[in-house]
Design an enzyme around this catalytic site. Structure first.
Site, short mmCIF file in Angstrom:
data_model
loop_
_atom_site.label_atom_id
_atom_site.label_comp_id
_atom_site.label_asym_id
_atom_site.label_seq_id
_atom_site.Cartn_x
_atom_site.Cartn_y
_atom_site.Cartn_z
N ASP A 184 0.85 -1.18 0.00
CA ASP A 184 0.00 0.00 0.00
C ASP A 184 0.89 1.23 0.00
O ASP A 184 2.07 1.17 0.34
CB ASP A 184 -0.97 0.01 1.19
CG ASP A 184 -0.35 -0.56 2.46
OD1 ASP A 184 0.90 -0.61 2.55
OD2 ASP A 184 -1.10 -0.97 3.36
N GLU B 294 -6.05 2.82 3.48
CA GLU B 294 -6.69 3.28 4.71
C GLU B 294 -8.18 3.53 4.48
O GLU B 294 -9.00 3.28 5.35
CB GLU B 294 -6.01 4.56 5.21
CG GLU B 294 -4.54 4.39 5.59
CD GLU B 294 -4.34 3.57 6.86
OE1 GLU B 294 -5.34 3.30 7.56
OE2 GLU B 294 -3.20 3.20 7.15
#
Length: 380
Positions: A73, A133
């Site tokens: 990520d 997120e």
């Protein structure tokens, strides 16, 4: 296999610290994307854009029908960094407090390692994914058909974790991370004078009963051996000490480790609301937003993984009620998600994830690269 990857350390440190200085939140990771792209091109690879601010790199091997994927990520958090370091965030109010700078540096290091063992036997797909997120772009990447396009058979990911000793891997077979559901409710009654409560309908009293009843979902509807959590963390209502509040709004989170348990808990929440509406003469509106699926590690991959990483410290870690959109990849192909320990009390690297002082020693990332390399070499 004994691996000496120290030749990668300078690049790992440089990349991690450069990325740490330019944290960007979900779908604004344009500087991050450019940095990643420039580095990947500099080592002879051909990155492609995906999901606005993400990238992927396909490295073709001799076997084009069997590809293995690795994911990092790339997004940061809305946190003001308080580390007194030379490479602190240059974007005020933004910080890589969840270790995604380390995840990227690890995958970049692994990419460079792959360039040293050409030609590859097996094909590799490297995914630099934005917006983990929130809102979770793993789902969009999966829906794009990327994994099918390159015949991906297995997918792997890691997360830095300061609760584990530096360089130690933690993972488990089966349910590992939870499925989160965001709870938002609004209770409407009728305001009135606090000295004449019989003339109004007290929304706050109804709210206290909602919170009490929620706890019975955990204690009376689920087995004591099933991990679930339900927390109401915020509420607001009322305007003065002597007035019955007409409305109370509240927010919370539900965490379970299976879709079935999420569905059941939501059913019970709605039933509780309808019952309290009748009992307390109020109206309850609810918005229950189910987020990422639970991270569920493939048992066969887990057993193979334990043999593959011989020489790297590894522990079976307990399920965690945190969430990760890596779960979407696991719905497409067998996948394994692991924790990489960064805790080093001697150097003071003990702060939790999402803390404004979270930090780590980049040498720990070499363990992540070694793990990825061993997984690749044992991919069949």
């Amino acid at each position: 296999m004994i691996m000496d990857l120290n030749f990668l350390l300078d690049d790992v440190i440089k990349n991690r610290r450069a990325l740490h200085q330019i944290p960007e939140t979900a779908l604004t990771e344009f500087k991050t994307q450019k940095y990643l792209k420039d580095y990947l091109i500099s080592i002879g690879l051909n990155p492609q854009e995906i999901c606005e601010t993400g990238l992927y790199v396909y490295i073709e091997g001799k076997d084009k029908e069997n590809c293995i994927a690795f994911r990092s990520d790339i997004d940061a958090l809305d946190i003001l960094e308080e580390n007194n370091i030379e490479f602190a965030s240059k974007h005020k109010g933004k910080m890589h407090a969840c270790g995604h700078d380390g995840h990227m540096a690890t995958l970049l290091g692994f990419a460079k390692y792959l360039t040293t063992i050409q030609p590859l036997e097996k094909s590799v797909l490297l995914i630099f994914q934005p917006a983990e997120e929130a809102p979770g772009r793993a789902k969009e990447i999966c829906q794009s058909g990327l994994l099918q396009k390159y015949s991906v058979k297995e997918v792997y990911g890691l997360h830095l974790f300061p609760e584990l000793p530096e360089g130690t891997i933690g993972t488990r077979a089966g349910a590992f991370f939870a499925q989160p559901t965001v709870i938002h409710g609004k209770i409407t009654g009728k305001s009135g004078h606090g000295a004449m409560p019989h003339k109004g309908v007290d929304a706050l009293q109804a709210f206290t009963k909602v919170v009490d009843a929620y706890q019975t979902i955990i204690s009376r509807n689920f087995s004591p051996f099933e991990t679930t959590a339900l927390t109401i963390g915020k509420f607001q209502g009322g305007s003065a000490f002597n007035i019955l509040p007409e409305t109370v709004e509240f927010w919370g989170t539900l965490r379970t480790f299976s879709q079935a348990n999420t569905d059941f808990a939501i059913k019970r929440i709605k039933e509780i609301h309808r019952g309290i509406e009748i009992a307390y003469n109020v109206k309850i509106e609810e918005n229950l937003e189910v987020m990422y699926p639970p991270v569920t590690n493939d048992e066969k991959l887990y057993n193979k993984f334990l043999k593959t990483i011989e020489g790297i410290p590894c522990v079976e870690y307990e399920p965690l009620a945190i969430a990760e959109d890596f779960a979407y990849y696991q719905q497409e192909v067998p996948g394994l998600f692991v924790l990489l320990g960064t805790r080093n009390e001697e150097k003071g690297f003990v702060q939790a994830l999402h803390n404004c002082r979270f930090n780590f020693d980049e040498k720990a990332l070499l363990t992540g690269i070694e793990m990825f390399a061993k997984i690749y070499h044992n991919f069949k």
